[in-house]
Design a protein around this motif. Structure first.
Motif, PDB file in Angstrom:
ATOM      1  N   PHE A 176     -12.553   6.872  25.024  1.00 41.20           N
ATOM      2  CA  PHE A 176     -13.943   6.839  25.490  1.00 41.20           C
ATOM      3  C   PHE A 176     -14.905   6.934  24.306  1.00 41.20           C
ATOM      4  N   ILE A 177     -14.642   7.875  23.399  1.00 39.94           N
ATOM      5  CA  ILE A 177     -15.507   8.030  22.225  1.00 39.94           C
ATOM      6  C   ILE A 177     -15.371   6.810  21.312  1.00 39.94           C
ATOM      7  N   SER A 178     -14.127   6.348  21.118  1.00 44.06           N
ATOM      8  CA  SER A 178     -13.886   5.194  20.259  1.00 44.06           C
ATOM      9  C   SER A 178     -14.588   3.947  20.785  1.00 44.06           C
ATOM     10  N   ASN A 179     -14.677   3.822  22.111  1.00 43.43           N
ATOM     11  CA  ASN A 179     -15.299   2.653  22.728  1.00 43.43           C
ATOM     12  C   ASN A 179     -16.826   2.703  22.719  1.00 43.43           C
ATOM     13  N   SER A 180     -17.411   3.761  22.158  1.00 41.71           N
ATOM     14  CA  SER A 180     -18.861   3.960  22.275  1.00 41.71           C
ATOM     15  C   SER A 180     -19.558   4.090  20.925  1.00 41.71           C
ATOM     16  N   PRO A 181     -19.303   3.186  19.958  1.00 41.31           N
ATOM     17  CA  PRO A 181     -19.995   3.313  18.661  1.00 41.31           C
ATOM     18  C   PRO A 181     -21.490   3.059  18.809  1.00 41.31           C
ATOM     19  N   GLY A 182     -22.287   3.985  18.324  1.00 39.95           N
ATOM     20  CA  GLY A 182     -23.735   3.807  18.359  1.00 39.95           C
ATOM     21  C   GLY A 182     -24.368   3.966  19.725  1.00 39.95           C
TER      22      GLY A 182
ATOM     23  N   PRO B 254     -22.027   8.720  18.847  1.00 36.35           N
ATOM     24  CA  PRO B 254     -20.966   8.530  17.849  1.00 36.35           C
ATOM     25  C   PRO B 254     -21.406   7.565  16.754  1.00 36.35           C
ATOM     26  N   LYS B 255     -21.089   7.923  15.519  1.00 38.25           N
ATOM     27  CA  LYS B 255     -21.405   7.014  14.419  1.00 38.25           C
ATOM     28  C   LYS B 255     -20.426   5.848  14.440  1.00 38.25           C
ATOM     29  N   THR B 256     -20.869   4.724  13.923  1.00 36.63           N
ATOM     30  CA  THR B 256     -20.043   3.521  13.916  1.00 36.63           C
ATOM     31  C   THR B 256     -19.133   3.518  12.692  1.00 36.63           C
ATOM     32  N   ASP B 257     -17.842   3.366  12.945  1.00 33.14           N
ATOM     33  CA  ASP B 257     -16.846   3.295  11.888  1.00 33.14           C
ATOM     34  C   ASP B 257     -15.957   2.086  12.168  1.00 33.14           C
ATOM     35  N   THR B 258     -14.965   1.860  11.337  1.00 31.53           N
ATOM     36  CA  THR B 258     -14.030   0.756  11.536  1.00 31.53           C
ATOM     37  C   THR B 258     -12.613   1.294  11.542  1.00 31.53           C
TER      38      THR B 258
ATOM     39  N   SER C  99     -15.062  -2.201  15.433  1.00 32.81           N
ATOM     40  CA  SER C  99     -16.002  -1.086  15.322  1.00 32.81           C
ATOM     41  C   SER C  99     -15.617  -0.019  16.336  1.00 32.81           C
ATOM     42  N   VAL C 100     -15.576   1.227  15.905  1.00 35.73           N
ATOM     43  CA  VAL C 100     -15.208   2.339  16.777  1.00 35.73           C
ATOM     44  C   VAL C 100     -16.211   3.473  16.599  1.00 35.73           C
ATOM     45  N   GLY C 101     -16.245   4.369  17.577  1.00 38.14           N
ATOM     46  CA  GLY C 101     -17.107   5.538  17.514  1.00 38.14           C
ATOM     47  C   GLY C 101     -16.364   6.743  16.974  1.00 38.14           C
ATOM     48  N   ARG C 102     -17.057   7.560  16.186  1.00 35.79           N
ATOM     49  CA  ARG C 102     -16.486   8.779  15.631  1.00 35.79           C
ATOM     50  C   ARG C 102     -17.516   9.896  15.744  1.00 35.79           C
ATOM     51  N   ILE C 103     -17.070  11.100  16.157  1.00 34.02           N
ATOM     52  CA  ILE C 103     -18.001  12.236  16.220  1.00 34.02           C
ATOM     53  C   ILE C 103     -17.534  13.397  15.349  1.00 34.02           C
TER      54      ILE C 103
END
Length: 471
Positions: free
Chosen positions: A274-280, A300-304, A322-326
Protein backbone atom coordinates in the motif's frame (compact mmCIF):
# COMPACT_ATOMS: atom_id res chain seq x y z
CA UNK A 1 28.46 12.23 11.22
CA UNK A 2 25.35 10.05 10.76
CA UNK A 3 26.11 9.74 7.05
CA UNK A 4 29.70 8.72 7.79
CA UNK A 5 28.54 6.08 10.27
CA UNK A 6 25.92 4.82 7.79
CA UNK A 7 28.56 4.57 5.06
CA UNK A 8 30.93 2.73 7.39
CA UNK A 9 28.16 0.36 8.48
CA UNK A 10 27.31 -0.41 4.84
CA UNK A 11 30.98 -0.99 4.00
CA UNK A 12 31.40 -3.34 6.95
CA UNK A 13 28.25 -5.23 5.93
CA UNK A 14 29.63 -5.74 2.39
CA UNK A 15 32.93 -7.05 3.79
CA UNK A 16 31.14 -9.42 6.17
CA UNK A 17 28.71 -10.78 3.57
CA UNK A 18 31.22 -11.33 0.75
CA UNK A 19 34.01 -12.34 3.10
CA UNK A 20 31.97 -14.92 5.01
CA UNK A 21 30.49 -16.52 1.88
CA UNK A 22 33.83 -16.79 0.06
CA UNK A 23 35.87 -17.76 3.12
CA UNK A 24 33.52 -20.56 4.20
CA UNK A 25 33.37 -21.93 0.66
CA UNK A 26 37.16 -22.14 0.32
CA UNK A 27 37.47 -23.37 3.90
CA UNK A 28 35.28 -26.32 2.94
CA UNK A 29 37.67 -27.31 0.14
CA UNK A 30 40.67 -26.79 2.42
CA UNK A 31 39.38 -28.85 5.36
CA UNK A 32 38.19 -31.67 3.11
CA UNK A 33 41.55 -31.80 1.30
CA UNK A 34 43.40 -31.94 4.62
CA UNK A 35 41.02 -34.64 5.89
CA UNK A 36 41.75 -36.70 2.75
CA UNK A 37 45.51 -36.19 3.36
CA UNK A 38 46.06 -34.21 0.20
CA UNK A 39 48.92 -31.72 0.03
CA UNK A 40 47.60 -28.14 -0.03
CA UNK A 41 50.10 -25.61 -1.37
CA UNK A 42 48.04 -22.45 -0.86
CA UNK A 43 44.85 -21.18 0.75
CA UNK A 44 44.14 -17.69 -0.62
CA UNK A 45 41.34 -15.18 -0.31
CA UNK A 46 41.17 -12.98 -3.40
CA UNK A 47 43.38 -12.92 -6.49
CA UNK A 48 46.38 -10.91 -7.69
CA UNK A 49 49.24 -9.48 -5.59
CA UNK A 50 49.46 -10.65 -1.98
CA UNK A 51 48.60 -8.07 0.67
CA UNK A 52 49.47 -10.51 3.44
CA UNK A 53 51.01 -13.98 3.35
CA UNK A 54 52.33 -16.51 5.83
CA UNK A 55 53.81 -19.99 5.36
CA UNK A 56 52.65 -22.69 7.76
CA UNK A 57 54.15 -26.07 7.00
CA UNK A 58 53.48 -26.95 3.36
CA UNK A 59 50.65 -24.40 3.01
CA UNK A 60 50.91 -20.72 2.14
CA UNK A 61 48.08 -18.63 3.57
CA UNK A 62 47.48 -15.39 1.66
CA UNK A 63 45.16 -12.40 1.45
CA UNK A 64 45.29 -10.98 -2.08
CA UNK A 65 44.38 -7.61 -3.59
CA UNK A 66 41.36 -8.48 -5.79
CA UNK A 67 38.61 -9.51 -3.34
CA UNK A 68 36.20 -11.23 -5.77
CA UNK A 69 36.93 -14.87 -5.07
CA UNK A 70 39.53 -17.15 -3.57
CA UNK A 71 41.13 -20.52 -4.15
CA UNK A 72 42.73 -23.57 -2.58
CA UNK A 73 45.70 -24.86 -4.58
CA UNK A 74 45.91 -28.62 -4.11
CA UNK A 75 48.90 -30.63 -5.30
CA UNK A 76 48.50 -32.36 -8.68
CA UNK A 77 45.07 -30.85 -9.44
CA UNK A 78 45.91 -28.58 -12.41
CA UNK A 79 45.54 -29.92 -15.98
CA UNK A 80 48.75 -31.58 -17.22
CA UNK A 81 50.34 -31.47 -13.76
CA UNK A 82 52.30 -34.67 -13.10
CA UNK A 83 51.01 -36.96 -10.36
CA UNK A 84 52.68 -36.18 -7.04
CA UNK A 85 52.64 -37.84 -3.67
CA UNK A 86 49.45 -36.91 -1.76
CA UNK A 87 48.19 -35.15 -4.91
CA UNK A 88 44.54 -34.72 -5.89
CA UNK A 89 44.64 -37.40 -8.58
CA UNK A 90 46.59 -39.92 -6.53
CA UNK A 91 43.68 -40.22 -4.11
CA UNK A 92 40.45 -42.16 -4.87
CA UNK A 93 38.04 -40.21 -7.07
CA UNK A 94 35.34 -40.35 -4.42
CA UNK A 95 37.67 -38.40 -2.15
CA UNK A 96 38.21 -35.88 -4.94
CA UNK A 97 34.45 -35.48 -5.27
CA UNK A 98 34.15 -34.89 -1.51
CA UNK A 99 36.83 -32.18 -1.67
CA UNK A 100 35.11 -30.46 -4.61
CA UNK A 101 31.61 -30.62 -3.09
CA UNK A 102 32.82 -29.52 0.35
CA UNK A 103 32.68 -25.85 -0.68
CA UNK A 104 29.01 -26.08 -1.55
CA UNK A 105 28.35 -28.03 1.65
CA UNK A 106 30.01 -25.30 3.72
CA UNK A 107 27.89 -22.62 2.03
CA UNK A 108 24.77 -24.50 3.12
CA UNK A 109 26.19 -24.88 6.64
CA UNK A 110 26.98 -21.15 6.72
CA UNK A 111 23.41 -20.31 5.70
CA UNK A 112 22.07 -22.57 8.44
CA UNK A 113 24.36 -21.07 11.11
CA UNK A 114 23.46 -17.50 10.11
CA UNK A 115 19.74 -18.27 10.23
CA UNK A 116 20.29 -19.88 13.65
CA UNK A 117 22.00 -16.74 14.97
CA UNK A 118 19.18 -14.53 13.66
CA UNK A 119 16.52 -16.84 15.13
CA UNK A 120 18.07 -17.05 18.58
CA UNK A 121 19.19 -13.42 18.90
CA UNK A 122 16.41 -11.55 17.07
CA UNK A 123 13.56 -14.04 17.38
CA UNK A 124 11.04 -15.73 15.10
CA UNK A 125 7.44 -14.76 14.30
CA UNK A 126 4.84 -15.68 16.92
CA UNK A 127 2.49 -18.26 15.38
CA UNK A 128 -0.96 -16.89 14.42
CA UNK A 129 -0.06 -13.36 15.56
CA UNK A 130 -1.88 -10.73 13.50
CA UNK A 131 0.03 -7.72 14.86
CA UNK A 132 1.95 -5.58 12.36
CA UNK A 133 4.70 -3.86 14.31
CA UNK A 134 6.86 -0.94 13.31
CA UNK A 135 10.19 -2.33 14.43
CA UNK A 136 12.22 0.82 13.76
CA UNK A 137 11.84 4.33 12.38
CA UNK A 138 14.57 6.01 10.32
CA UNK A 139 15.95 9.24 11.76
CA UNK A 140 14.72 12.25 9.82
CA UNK A 141 12.35 10.17 7.72
CA UNK A 142 8.76 10.91 6.71
CA UNK A 143 7.35 8.62 9.43
CA UNK A 144 9.41 10.14 12.25
CA UNK A 145 8.46 13.66 11.18
CA UNK A 146 4.79 12.61 11.22
CA UNK A 147 5.09 11.30 14.79
CA UNK A 148 5.22 7.55 14.16
CA UNK A 149 7.33 5.66 16.71
CA UNK A 150 8.99 2.28 16.99
CA UNK A 151 6.73 -0.43 18.50
CA UNK A 152 3.57 1.22 17.14
CA UNK A 153 1.11 -1.35 15.78
CA UNK A 154 -0.55 -0.61 12.43
CA UNK A 155 -4.32 -1.03 12.61
CA UNK A 156 -5.48 0.51 9.31
CA UNK A 157 -4.04 1.76 6.04
CA UNK A 158 -6.26 4.53 4.70
CA UNK A 159 -9.59 3.37 6.06
CA UNK A 160 -9.04 -0.31 5.33
CA UNK A 161 -8.56 -3.14 7.83
CA UNK A 162 -8.35 -5.85 5.17
CA UNK A 163 -5.83 -7.33 2.77
CA UNK A 164 -6.57 -8.67 -0.71
CA UNK A 165 -5.87 -12.21 0.52
CA UNK A 166 -8.84 -14.49 -0.07
CA UNK A 167 -9.93 -16.55 2.96
CA UNK A 168 -13.28 -17.91 1.81
CA UNK A 169 -15.28 -17.93 -1.43
CA UNK A 170 -19.03 -18.50 -1.40
CA UNK A 171 -20.23 -21.31 -3.72
CA UNK A 172 -21.68 -20.10 -7.06
CA UNK A 173 -20.61 -16.53 -6.26
CA UNK A 174 -19.05 -14.12 -8.74
CA UNK A 175 -15.66 -14.78 -7.11
CA UNK A 176 -16.08 -18.54 -7.59
CA UNK A 177 -16.99 -18.03 -11.26
CA UNK A 178 -13.88 -15.88 -11.70
CA UNK A 179 -11.72 -18.66 -10.26
CA UNK A 180 -10.82 -17.10 -6.92
CA UNK A 181 -9.92 -19.64 -4.25
CA UNK A 182 -8.88 -19.53 -0.59
CA UNK A 183 -5.15 -18.85 -0.50
CA UNK A 184 -5.19 -16.47 -3.46
CA UNK A 185 -3.77 -13.00 -2.85
CA UNK A 186 -4.74 -10.48 -5.52
CA UNK A 187 -1.74 -8.18 -6.17
CA UNK A 188 -2.31 -6.85 -9.68
CA UNK A 189 -5.40 -6.02 -11.74
CA UNK A 190 -4.39 -5.79 -15.40
CA UNK A 191 -1.26 -3.59 -15.08
CA UNK A 192 -2.23 -1.82 -11.85
CA UNK A 193 -0.73 -2.97 -8.51
CA UNK A 194 -3.28 -3.39 -5.71
CA UNK A 195 -3.11 -4.06 -1.98
CA UNK A 196 -6.62 -3.92 -0.47
CA UNK A 197 -10.13 -4.93 -1.60
CA UNK A 198 -10.83 -1.20 -2.01
CA UNK A 199 -7.92 -0.99 -4.47
CA UNK A 200 -9.37 -3.90 -6.45
CA UNK A 201 -12.77 -2.19 -6.61
CA UNK A 202 -11.21 1.10 -7.66
CA UNK A 203 -9.35 -0.43 -10.61
CA UNK A 204 -12.28 -2.60 -11.70
CA UNK A 205 -14.65 0.38 -11.63
CA UNK A 206 -12.44 2.16 -14.17
CA UNK A 207 -13.00 -0.62 -16.68
CA UNK A 208 -10.52 -3.16 -18.04
CA UNK A 209 -9.36 -3.58 -21.64
CA UNK A 210 -10.14 -6.71 -23.63
CA UNK A 211 -8.05 -9.69 -22.53
CA UNK A 212 -7.04 -8.17 -19.20
CA UNK A 213 -6.57 -10.46 -16.22
CA UNK A 214 -6.45 -10.26 -12.48
CA UNK A 215 -3.22 -11.69 -11.07
CA UNK A 216 -2.95 -13.42 -7.72
CA UNK A 217 -0.30 -15.23 -5.72
CA UNK A 218 -1.38 -18.72 -4.69
CA UNK A 219 -0.11 -19.25 -1.15
CA UNK A 220 -0.95 -22.97 -1.45
CA UNK A 221 1.12 -23.50 -4.62
CA UNK A 222 3.62 -26.35 -4.55
CA UNK A 223 5.69 -25.13 -7.51
CA UNK A 224 6.86 -21.87 -9.06
CA UNK A 225 4.69 -22.57 -12.12
CA UNK A 226 1.55 -22.43 -9.99
CA UNK A 227 2.58 -19.55 -7.73
CA UNK A 228 1.16 -16.82 -10.01
CA UNK A 229 -2.43 -17.36 -11.09
CA UNK A 230 -4.30 -15.51 -13.83
CA UNK A 231 -7.97 -14.90 -12.99
CA UNK A 232 -10.62 -13.63 -15.35
CA UNK A 233 -12.31 -10.34 -14.38
CA UNK A 234 -15.88 -10.36 -13.05
CA UNK A 235 -18.73 -9.82 -15.55
CA UNK A 236 -19.36 -6.16 -16.27
CA UNK A 237 -22.94 -6.37 -14.97
CA UNK A 238 -21.65 -7.46 -11.54
CA UNK A 239 -20.19 -3.96 -11.17
CA UNK A 240 -23.35 -2.18 -12.25
CA UNK A 241 -24.42 -1.49 -8.68
CA UNK A 242 -21.07 0.03 -7.74
CA UNK A 243 -21.71 3.46 -6.18
CA UNK A 244 -19.56 6.26 -7.60
CA UNK A 245 -16.42 7.32 -5.71
CA UNK A 246 -16.69 4.43 -3.29
CA UNK A 247 -13.72 4.33 -0.88
CA UNK A 248 -12.60 3.09 2.53
CA UNK A 249 -14.48 0.46 4.55
CA UNK A 250 -17.52 0.76 2.31
CA UNK A 251 -15.43 -0.27 -0.70
CA UNK A 252 -14.01 -3.25 1.20
CA UNK A 253 -17.52 -4.34 2.23
CA UNK A 254 -18.93 -3.81 -1.26
CA UNK A 255 -16.13 -5.88 -2.80
CA UNK A 256 -16.78 -8.70 -0.33
CA UNK A 257 -20.54 -8.71 -1.00
CA UNK A 258 -20.33 -8.29 -4.77
CA UNK A 259 -17.70 -10.99 -5.24
CA UNK A 260 -18.90 -13.32 -2.50
CA UNK A 261 -15.42 -13.33 -0.98
CA UNK A 262 -14.22 -13.08 2.60
CA UNK A 263 -10.95 -11.16 2.64
CA UNK A 264 -8.25 -11.64 5.24
CA UNK A 265 -7.13 -9.12 7.86
CA UNK A 266 -4.48 -6.53 7.25
CA UNK A 267 -0.96 -7.98 7.11
CA UNK A 268 2.62 -6.86 6.59
CA UNK A 269 2.63 -7.60 2.84
CA UNK A 270 -0.44 -5.40 2.35
CA UNK A 271 0.93 -2.48 4.37
CA UNK A 272 4.23 -2.55 2.50
CA UNK A 273 2.51 -2.74 -0.89
CA UNK A 274 0.00 0.00 0.00
CA UNK A 275 2.78 2.44 0.93
CA UNK A 276 4.90 1.36 -2.05
CA UNK A 277 1.95 1.97 -4.39
CA UNK A 278 1.49 5.55 -3.13
CA UNK A 279 4.58 7.63 -4.06
CA UNK A 280 3.86 11.31 -3.61
CA UNK A 281 0.25 10.68 -2.56
CA UNK A 282 -1.16 11.54 0.85
CA UNK A 283 -2.05 8.42 2.82
CA UNK A 284 -3.31 7.77 6.33
CA UNK A 285 -2.08 5.19 8.83
CA UNK A 286 -3.88 4.34 12.05
CA UNK A 287 -1.55 3.00 14.71
CA UNK A 288 -2.11 1.65 18.21
CA UNK A 289 -0.27 2.95 21.27
CA UNK A 290 -0.73 2.68 24.98
CA UNK A 291 -2.69 5.95 24.82
CA UNK A 292 -5.08 4.57 22.18
CA UNK A 293 -5.44 4.63 18.37
CA UNK A 294 -3.70 7.47 16.52
CA UNK A 295 -4.42 8.44 12.92
CA UNK A 296 -1.43 9.90 11.08
CA UNK A 297 -1.49 11.46 7.61
CA UNK A 298 1.72 11.58 5.60
CA UNK A 299 2.99 11.66 2.03
CA UNK A 300 5.48 8.91 1.07
CA UNK A 301 8.52 10.25 -0.71
CA UNK A 302 9.13 9.00 -4.23
CA UNK A 303 11.95 6.49 -4.60
CA UNK A 304 12.88 3.82 -7.16
CA UNK A 305 12.94 0.08 -6.58
CA UNK A 306 12.16 -3.17 -8.31
CA UNK A 307 8.45 -4.05 -8.23
CA UNK A 308 6.82 -7.39 -9.02
CA UNK A 309 4.96 -7.19 -12.35
CA UNK A 310 3.14 -9.78 -14.45
CA UNK A 311 2.67 -9.17 -18.19
CA UNK A 312 -0.37 -10.32 -20.14
CA UNK A 313 1.33 -13.63 -20.95
CA UNK A 314 1.79 -14.40 -17.26
CA UNK A 315 5.56 -13.81 -17.15
CA UNK A 316 6.76 -12.48 -13.81
CA UNK A 317 9.47 -9.80 -13.75
CA UNK A 318 10.71 -7.03 -11.46
CA UNK A 319 11.19 -3.79 -13.44
CA UNK A 320 12.30 -0.54 -11.83
CA UNK A 321 9.30 1.56 -10.83
CA UNK A 322 8.57 4.62 -8.70
CA UNK A 323 7.65 3.53 -5.17
CA UNK A 324 6.65 5.23 -1.93
CA UNK A 325 8.87 5.23 1.16
CA UNK A 326 8.14 6.61 4.64
CA UNK A 327 11.21 5.35 6.52
CA UNK A 328 9.99 2.45 8.66
CA UNK A 329 10.89 -1.20 9.10
CA UNK A 330 7.91 -3.51 9.52
CA UNK A 331 7.89 -6.84 11.27
CA UNK A 332 5.66 -9.36 13.01
CA UNK A 333 5.52 -9.97 16.75
CA UNK A 334 8.58 -12.02 17.67
CA UNK A 335 9.53 -14.61 20.26
CA UNK A 336 12.96 -16.01 21.03
CA UNK A 337 13.21 -19.78 20.53
CA UNK A 338 15.55 -22.01 22.47
CA UNK A 339 18.89 -23.09 21.04
CA UNK A 340 17.62 -26.46 19.77
CA UNK A 341 14.39 -25.08 18.31
CA UNK A 342 16.30 -22.24 16.68
CA UNK A 343 18.64 -24.76 15.06
CA UNK A 344 15.73 -26.86 13.74
CA UNK A 345 14.10 -23.78 12.26
CA UNK A 346 17.44 -22.71 10.74
CA UNK A 347 17.82 -26.12 9.07
CA UNK A 348 14.39 -25.71 7.49
CA UNK A 349 15.18 -22.13 6.42
CA UNK A 350 18.48 -23.12 4.78
CA UNK A 351 16.75 -25.98 2.93
CA UNK A 352 14.01 -23.62 1.75
CA UNK A 353 16.62 -21.05 0.64
CA UNK A 354 18.42 -23.63 -1.52
CA UNK A 355 15.10 -24.97 -2.87
CA UNK A 356 13.99 -21.43 -3.74
CA UNK A 357 17.15 -20.85 -5.77
CA UNK A 358 16.71 -24.13 -7.66
CA UNK A 359 13.01 -23.49 -8.33
CA UNK A 360 13.72 -19.91 -9.45
CA UNK A 361 16.39 -21.10 -11.90
CA UNK A 362 13.95 -23.67 -13.30
CA UNK A 363 11.31 -20.96 -13.71
CA UNK A 364 13.82 -18.75 -15.53
CA UNK A 365 14.75 -21.62 -17.84
CA UNK A 366 11.09 -22.21 -18.69
CA UNK A 367 10.51 -18.43 -19.04
CA UNK A 368 7.93 -18.31 -16.27
CA UNK A 369 9.87 -15.47 -14.69
CA UNK A 370 12.28 -13.00 -16.27
CA UNK A 371 15.98 -13.80 -15.89
CA UNK A 372 17.49 -10.86 -14.01
CA UNK A 373 20.79 -12.06 -12.52
CA UNK A 374 22.83 -9.72 -10.34
CA UNK A 375 26.61 -9.39 -10.39
CA UNK A 376 29.07 -8.55 -7.60
CA UNK A 377 28.32 -4.81 -7.82
CA UNK A 378 24.60 -5.47 -7.46
CA UNK A 379 25.21 -7.78 -4.50
CA UNK A 380 27.27 -5.08 -2.78
CA UNK A 381 24.55 -2.48 -3.45
CA UNK A 382 21.90 -4.87 -2.12
CA UNK A 383 23.98 -5.48 1.01
CA UNK A 384 24.50 -1.75 1.57
CA UNK A 385 20.74 -1.13 1.35
CA UNK A 386 20.01 -4.06 3.67
CA UNK A 387 22.48 -2.69 6.24
CA UNK A 388 20.07 0.21 6.81
CA UNK A 389 17.54 -2.31 8.16
CA UNK A 390 19.88 -3.72 10.81
CA UNK A 391 22.38 -6.52 11.19
CA UNK A 392 19.75 -9.22 11.56
CA UNK A 393 18.66 -8.41 8.00
CA UNK A 394 22.29 -8.39 6.83
CA UNK A 395 22.91 -11.85 8.28
CA UNK A 396 19.68 -13.13 6.74
CA UNK A 397 20.76 -11.77 3.34
CA UNK A 398 24.18 -13.37 3.79
CA UNK A 399 22.46 -16.71 4.39
CA UNK A 400 20.44 -16.32 1.18
CA UNK A 401 23.51 -15.34 -0.86
CA UNK A 402 25.42 -18.31 0.58
CA UNK A 403 22.57 -20.60 -0.50
CA UNK A 404 22.74 -19.05 -3.99
CA UNK A 405 26.49 -19.72 -4.17
CA UNK A 406 25.92 -23.32 -3.07
CA UNK A 407 23.63 -23.92 -6.05
CA UNK A 408 25.48 -21.89 -8.67
CA UNK A 409 28.84 -23.47 -7.81
CA UNK A 410 27.45 -26.86 -8.82
CA UNK A 411 26.84 -25.74 -12.41
CA UNK A 412 28.90 -28.07 -14.70
CA UNK A 413 30.69 -25.08 -16.25
CA UNK A 414 34.29 -24.07 -15.57
CA UNK A 415 35.46 -22.56 -13.29
CA UNK A 416 32.57 -23.75 -11.05
CA UNK A 417 32.92 -26.79 -8.82
CA UNK A 418 30.28 -28.67 -10.78
CA UNK A 419 32.73 -28.87 -13.70
CA UNK A 420 35.27 -30.67 -11.49
CA UNK A 421 32.58 -33.14 -10.41
CA UNK A 422 31.68 -33.73 -14.07
CA UNK A 423 35.34 -34.37 -14.93
CA UNK A 424 35.70 -36.83 -12.07
CA UNK A 425 32.59 -38.64 -13.28
CA UNK A 426 33.93 -38.86 -16.84
CA UNK A 427 37.30 -40.05 -15.58
CA UNK A 428 35.57 -42.68 -13.48
CA UNK A 429 33.85 -44.02 -16.60
CA UNK A 430 36.90 -43.98 -18.92
CA UNK A 431 39.26 -45.13 -16.11
CA UNK A 432 41.87 -42.45 -16.85
CA UNK A 433 42.39 -38.71 -16.69
CA UNK A 434 40.82 -36.53 -19.36
CA UNK A 435 43.37 -35.27 -21.91
CA UNK A 436 44.94 -32.22 -20.30
CA UNK A 437 44.91 -30.20 -23.55
CA UNK A 438 41.18 -30.70 -24.00
CA UNK A 439 40.57 -29.92 -20.34
CA UNK A 440 42.61 -26.73 -20.60
CA UNK A 441 40.72 -25.56 -23.70
CA UNK A 442 37.38 -26.11 -21.97
CA UNK A 443 38.59 -24.41 -18.79
CA UNK A 444 39.83 -21.33 -20.68
CA UNK A 445 36.64 -21.12 -22.74
CA UNK A 446 34.51 -21.36 -19.60
CA UNK A 447 36.65 -18.84 -17.77
CA UNK A 448 36.35 -16.34 -20.64
CA UNK A 449 32.57 -16.89 -20.71
CA UNK A 450 32.19 -16.29 -16.98
CA UNK A 451 34.48 -13.25 -16.96
CA UNK A 452 32.51 -11.70 -19.82
CA UNK A 453 29.27 -12.46 -17.98
CA UNK A 454 30.61 -10.80 -14.83
CA UNK A 455 31.71 -7.74 -16.81
CA UNK A 456 28.27 -7.51 -18.44
CA UNK A 457 26.49 -7.86 -15.09
CA UNK A 458 28.80 -5.33 -13.45
CA UNK A 459 28.16 -2.83 -16.28
CA UNK A 460 24.40 -3.36 -15.98
CA UNK A 461 24.48 -3.03 -12.18
CA UNK A 462 26.46 0.22 -12.40
CA UNK A 463 24.08 1.54 -15.05
CA UNK A 464 21.11 0.73 -12.80
CA UNK A 465 22.79 2.47 -9.86
CA UNK A 466 23.39 5.58 -11.99
CA UNK A 467 19.90 5.64 -13.52
CA UNK A 468 17.78 4.47 -10.60
CA UNK A 469 19.97 4.73 -7.51
CA UNK A 470 19.46 1.01 -6.85
CA UNK A 471 20.61 -2.28 -8.34
Amino acid sequence: MNQILSFANSGLAIIVVLGLCLFCHELGHFLAAKACRMAVYEFAMGFGPALWRRQRGETLYALRAVPFGGYVRIAGMEPGEAPVERGFHTRPRWQGAIVVCAGTFMNVVLAMMLYWVVNVVSGVPVPDSKDILIRSVFDGGIAQTAGIKADDKILRIGDSRYSSAVKQVAPNSVGAQMGLKPGHRVFQVDEAPVATPADVVRVLSQGLPEGAKIWALDENATSMEGAVVGIKPPPADSLASLPPHLTGPAADQWAARALGVTFGPLDQFTVHRFISNSPGKKVALTVARDTGPLRVELTPKTDTDRVEYVDRNGKLSAPHRSVGRIGIVLGPELRRPGVIEGFKLAAIQSYEAVATVVISLQAMATKKIAAEPTGPIGIMAMTAETAKLGWASVLGLCGLISANLAVINMFPIPPFDGFHVLLLGIEGVIRRRVDHRLEMVVRVAGFILIINLFIFLAFRDILNLVRYGTY
